[in-house]
Motif scaffolding. Sequence first.
Motif, PDB file in Angstrom:
ATOM      1  N   VAL A   1       0.839  -1.211   0.000  1.00 42.39           N
ATOM      2  CA  VAL A   1       0.000   0.000   0.000  1.00 42.39           C
ATOM      3  C   VAL A   1       0.871   1.257   0.000  1.00 42.39           C
ATOM      4  CG1 VAL A   1      -1.730   1.282   1.314  1.00 42.39           C
ATOM      5  CG2 VAL A   1      -1.867  -1.226   1.148  1.00 42.39           C
ATOM      6  N   ALA A   2       2.056   1.165   0.618  1.00 40.12           N
ATOM      7  CA  ALA A   2       2.929   2.338   0.735  1.00 40.12           C
ATOM      8  C   ALA A   2       3.739   2.507  -0.545  1.00 40.12           C
ATOM      9  CB  ALA A   2       3.840   2.182   1.950  1.00 40.12           C
ATOM     10  N   LYS A   3       3.093   2.982  -1.580  1.00 40.94           N
ATOM     11  CA  LYS A   3       3.693   3.029  -2.921  1.00 40.94           C
ATOM     12  C   LYS A   3       4.758   4.108  -3.080  1.00 40.94           C
ATOM     13  CE  LYS A   3      -0.482   1.214  -5.137  1.00 40.94           C
ATOM     14  NZ  LYS A   3       0.123  -0.101  -5.377  1.00 40.94           N
ATOM     15  N   ASN A   4       4.815   5.054  -2.156  1.00 34.68           N
ATOM     16  CA  ASN A   4       5.781   6.147  -2.275  1.00 34.68           C
ATOM     17  C   ASN A   4       7.044   5.920  -1.448  1.00 34.68           C
ATOM     18  OD1 ASN A   4       4.137   7.752  -4.021  1.00 34.68           O
ATOM     19  ND2 ASN A   4       2.887   8.312  -2.237  1.00 34.68           N
ATOM     20  N   LEU A   5       7.231   4.720  -0.971  1.00 38.14           N
ATOM     21  CA  LEU A   5       8.399   4.415  -0.153  1.00 38.14           C
ATOM     22  C   LEU A   5       9.696   4.682  -0.917  1.00 38.14           C
ATOM     23  CD1 LEU A   5       7.514   1.059   1.672  1.00 38.14           C
ATOM     24  CD2 LEU A   5       7.819   3.307   2.712  1.00 38.14           C
ATOM     25  N   GLU A   6      10.672   5.189  -0.164  1.00 41.72           N
ATOM     26  CA  GLU A   6      12.031   5.334  -0.693  1.00 41.72           C
ATOM     27  C   GLU A   6      12.993   4.335  -0.057  1.00 41.72           C
ATOM     28  OE1 GLU A   6      13.152   9.371  -0.070  1.00 41.72           O
ATOM     29  OE2 GLU A   6      11.555  10.184  -1.355  1.00 41.72           O
ATOM     30  N   THR A   7      12.681   3.904   1.186  1.00 44.92           N
ATOM     31  CA  THR A   7      13.491   2.920   1.898  1.00 44.92           C
ATOM     32  C   THR A   7      12.581   1.904   2.560  1.00 44.92           C
ATOM     33  OG1 THR A   7      15.249   4.533   2.343  1.00 44.92           O
ATOM     34  CG2 THR A   7      15.196   2.563   3.724  1.00 44.92           C
ATOM     35  N   LEU A   8      12.874   0.629   2.375  1.00 48.24           N
ATOM     36  CA  LEU A   8      12.100  -0.454   2.990  1.00 48.24           C
ATOM     37  C   LEU A   8      13.063  -1.434   3.633  1.00 48.24           C
ATOM     38  CD1 LEU A   8       9.488  -2.032   3.538  1.00 48.24           C
ATOM     39  CD2 LEU A   8       9.728  -3.064   1.260  1.00 48.24           C
ATOM     40  N   ARG A   9      12.903  -1.647   4.949  1.00 49.23           N
ATOM     41  CA  ARG A   9      13.730  -2.600   5.687  1.00 49.23           C
ATOM     42  C   ARG A   9      12.827  -3.610   6.384  1.00 49.23           C
ATOM     43  NH1 ARG A   9      16.402   2.367   7.673  1.00 49.23           N
ATOM     44  NH2 ARG A   9      18.210   2.781   6.336  1.00 49.23           N
ATOM     45  N   LEU A  10      13.107  -4.893   6.169  1.00 51.32           N
ATOM     46  CA  LEU A  10      12.298  -5.959   6.742  1.00 51.32           C
ATOM     47  C   LEU A  10      13.206  -6.949   7.462  1.00 51.32           C
ATOM     48  CD1 LEU A  10       9.988  -6.622   3.654  1.00 51.32           C
ATOM     49  CD2 LEU A  10       9.483  -5.175   5.627  1.00 51.32           C
ATOM     50  N   TRP A  11      12.772  -7.394   8.645  1.00 49.99           N
ATOM     51  CA  TRP A  11      13.547  -8.343   9.454  1.00 49.99           C
ATOM     52  C   TRP A  11      12.691  -9.581   9.717  1.00 49.99           C
ATOM     53  CZ3 TRP A  11      18.335  -6.708  11.844  1.00 49.99           C
ATOM     54  CH2 TRP A  11      18.662  -5.379  11.601  1.00 49.99           C
ATOM     55  N   GLY A  12      13.262 -10.759   9.479  1.00 51.33           N
ATOM     56  CA  GLY A  12      12.557 -12.000   9.779  1.00 51.33           C
ATOM     57  C   GLY A  12      11.347 -12.216   8.897  1.00 51.33           C
ATOM     58  N   VAL A  13      11.593 -12.442   7.591  1.00 47.67           N
ATOM     59  CA  VAL A  13      10.509 -12.461   6.605  1.00 47.67           C
ATOM     60  C   VAL A  13      10.288 -13.867   6.065  1.00 47.67           C
ATOM     61  CG1 VAL A  13       9.669 -11.468   4.454  1.00 47.67           C
ATOM     62  CG2 VAL A  13      11.190 -10.141   5.923  1.00 47.67           C
ATOM     63  N   LEU A  14       9.047 -14.327   6.114  1.00 51.65           N
ATOM     64  CA  LEU A  14       8.648 -15.545   5.422  1.00 51.65           C
ATOM     65  C   LEU A  14       8.020 -15.136   4.097  1.00 51.65           C
ATOM     66  CD1 LEU A  14       8.351 -18.639   5.506  1.00 51.65           C
ATOM     67  CD2 LEU A  14       6.075 -18.302   6.467  1.00 51.65           C
ATOM     68  N   MET A  15       8.691 -15.439   2.994  1.00 52.68           N
ATOM     69  CA  MET A  15       8.256 -14.966   1.682  1.00 52.68           C
ATOM     70  C   MET A  15       8.223 -16.155   0.716  1.00 52.68           C
ATOM     71  SD  MET A  15       9.600 -11.539  -0.293  1.00 52.68           S
ATOM     72  CE  MET A  15      11.312 -12.020  -0.258  1.00 52.68           C
ATOM     73  N   MET A  16       7.218 -17.018   0.912  1.00 44.04           N
ATOM     74  CA  MET A  16       7.104 -18.227   0.112  1.00 44.04           C
ATOM     75  C   MET A  16       6.085 -18.099  -1.012  1.00 44.04           C
ATOM     76  SD  MET A  16       9.460 -19.899   1.471  1.00 44.04           S
ATOM     77  CE  MET A  16       9.292 -21.386   0.493  1.00 44.04           C
ATOM     78  N   SER A  17       5.382 -16.987  -1.072  1.00 48.87           N
ATOM     79  CA  SER A  17       4.477 -16.708  -2.182  1.00 48.87           C
ATOM     80  C   SER A  17       4.686 -15.264  -2.608  1.00 48.87           C
ATOM     81  CB  SER A  17       3.016 -16.942  -1.781  1.00 48.87           C
ATOM     82  OG  SER A  17       2.654 -16.104  -0.699  1.00 48.87           O
ATOM     83  N   PRO A  18       4.568 -14.966  -3.896  1.00 45.00           N
ATOM     84  CA  PRO A  18       4.839 -13.608  -4.387  1.00 45.00           C
ATOM     85  C   PRO A  18       4.002 -12.556  -3.669  1.00 45.00           C
ATOM     86  CG  PRO A  18       4.656 -15.129  -6.219  1.00 45.00           C
ATOM     87  CD  PRO A  18       4.221 -15.892  -5.005  1.00 45.00           C
ATOM     88  N   PRO A  19       4.602 -11.529  -3.099  1.00 45.87           N
ATOM     89  CA  PRO A  19       3.819 -10.476  -2.440  1.00 45.87           C
ATOM     90  C   PRO A  19       3.022  -9.674  -3.466  1.00 45.87           C
ATOM     91  CG  PRO A  19       6.136  -9.860  -2.548  1.00 45.87           C
ATOM     92  CD  PRO A  19       6.053 -11.269  -3.037  1.00 45.87           C
ATOM     93  N   LYS A  20       1.898  -9.180  -3.048  1.00 50.73           N
ATOM     94  CA  LYS A  20       1.030  -8.411  -3.940  1.00 50.73           C
ATOM     95  C   LYS A  20       1.499  -6.957  -3.977  1.00 50.73           C
ATOM     96  CE  LYS A  20      -2.916 -11.456  -3.131  1.00 50.73           C
ATOM     97  NZ  LYS A  20      -4.307 -11.581  -2.606  1.00 50.73           N
ATOM     98  N   TRP A  21       2.644  -6.778  -4.614  1.00 51.40           N
ATOM     99  CA  TRP A  21       3.212  -5.448  -4.807  1.00 51.40           C
ATOM    100  C   TRP A  21       3.079  -5.086  -6.276  1.00 51.40           C
ATOM    101  CZ3 TRP A  21       8.599  -6.290  -2.033  1.00 51.40           C
ATOM    102  CH2 TRP A  21       8.373  -6.485  -0.655  1.00 51.40           C
ATOM    103  N   ASP A  22       2.432  -3.972  -6.567  1.00 56.48           N
ATOM    104  CA  ASP A  22       2.348  -3.509  -7.953  1.00 56.48           C
ATOM    105  C   ASP A  22       3.686  -2.907  -8.390  1.00 56.48           C
ATOM    106  OD1 ASP A  22      -0.278  -4.309  -8.173  1.00 56.48           O
ATOM    107  OD2 ASP A  22      -1.050  -2.404  -7.431  1.00 56.48           O
ATOM    108  N   MET A  23       4.064  -1.832  -7.744  1.00 55.91           N
ATOM    109  CA  MET A  23       5.299  -1.152  -8.114  1.00 55.91           C
ATOM    110  C   MET A  23       5.668  -0.152  -7.014  1.00 55.91           C
ATOM    111  SD  MET A  23       7.527  -1.161 -10.641  1.00 55.91           S
ATOM    112  CE  MET A  23       6.574  -1.716 -12.067  1.00 55.91           C
TER     113      MET A  23
END
Length: 430
Positions: free
Chosen positions: A137-159
Motif C-alpha cells: 500500500v505504501a507506494k511512495n516508499l524510498e526505503t524499505l527494511r524488513l527483518w525475519g521475513v517468510l516470503m514463500m508466495s509472491p507479495p502483492k506489490w504492484d510497483m
Amino acid sequence: MDSLPDALLQYILSNMTAAKDVAACNCVSNRWKESTDSVQKITFLRNSFDSIISKTDDDDDDTISKTVESDTIVRKMISSFRRLEELVVYSPFSSCGLASWMTQVGSSLKLLELRMDNLASEDAIVEGPLKLDCVGVAKNLETLRLWGVLMMSPPKWDMFPNLRCLEIVGARTDDATLCHALRACPNLSNLLLLACEGVKSISIDLPYLEHCKLDFYGPGNSVLVLTSPRLLPLDVQGCSFIRVPETRFLKTLSISNIAGRVYMVDFHNLSSLEDLSIRGIQWCWDALCIMLQQARDVKRLFMKVEFTGNESLQPFPEIDFVEFFNNHPKLQTFDIHGAMFAALCQKNSLKKLETGFAIPCLEEVTITVRSPLNAEQKMNTLESLVRYARVLKRMVIRILRMKSNHSSADDFCDDICKFRYMHQHLVKIE
C-alpha cells in the motif's frame, strides 16, 4: 517551555522519534499534545509496550492480547500525526494491525522498517491479509527494511517507483518469489539481502543498482546472475557460480563461500577495481586464477582460501613470486593467509628474482602462518618482501594455532622472532 513560540515547540517535538517520548509529551498539556501532530518520524522499540499492557495467566492468550493492544496503540498514535514519513516498528504486531496502519499513513511514508517475526510461524502462509501484501500500500516508499521475513508466495506489490533502498535481513524464500519482489522495485540503488534461505538460482536485473550485498544462507551452491552496470561495491556470499557481466565501475568486490565451493566466476571488466576480498574453504583453481588475472589493478587484496580443487580438497599449486607481484603492480595492502602464503613459498617461486625487480607500491602486508612446513622457503619469502617492497611501512605476522610435535615448529618461531628483531621498525608479531 510555556513561553516558547508554537513554531519552535513544534520543531522540537517533531524531532522526537521514540514512541515513548512522544507519548510522554502528549501527557504534559493540551498545547504539547496538539504540537506533537507535526511528528514525521516514529520508532516503536521491542519493549515499547511492556509496562502498559496487562498480562494474563495463559502465555498464548498473553501474546495475542499484547499484539492486539499494541496494534491499537500504534494506530491511535500514528493517526494523530499530520504527515508521517518514517515508521519503524520492532514491537510485535499482526497483519490486520499493519493493514490498518498502512490505510492511514501508507501514502505519506518514505521509510518503513518492520520486524516481521514470522519466519517460524506455521500459520503465516494462511494468515490474511499477509504482512508483505500490506506493505504494498505504501507506494511512495524510498526505503524499505524488513527483518525475519517468510516470503514463500509472491507479495502483492504492484510497483514501488520511488524505492531506492531495499534491505531484508533473515528471510525464507524461493527463487521465483524473490525475483517477483525485486521486479516491483526497478529503481533500486541499494540492495541488501542477508541470511536469505532457499535461494538456488536467481537472475537480478537492476539498471540503477550501485550498492549490493547478497548473503544466501544454505549449502553454498547458489547460482547468481547480476546485471547492474552502475555497481560500485559488491559483496556476495554463499554462491558457487557467479556471473556479473557489467562491472566497469566496480571498485570493491568481496566473494565468500564458507559452506560450499566456488566453481565459476565471470566478471567482464574489473579495470576500476581497487579492493578485492576472496574467502572460502575451497575455490576451483581456474576461478581463483581468473579473479587474480582480472584484478590486475587492485590496490587492496585480502585472500583467505583454504583449498583448491574441482572435487576433492587440494593444496594450492606453486605461485611464482615475481610473476604475481608483476601482475599486480598497484598493490598497496596485501592480507594473505596460510594456503596462499605457502604457495608463494615453494622452492622455485623465487627463482626469477633479479636485481631490477621491485614491488613498487606495497605498503602493508599481513601474513597468517599456521604451519612450520617449508620453513626455510617461508623465511626467504619474508626476506624478499622486505627487500623488494621499496615503500613497505608495516608487516604483521600472525601465528595462528600452529600445531606440531616436532622441534621444527619451535625453530620456525625462533626464526620469525629473529626476523622481527632484524626488522623491528617494520615487523610486528601477533
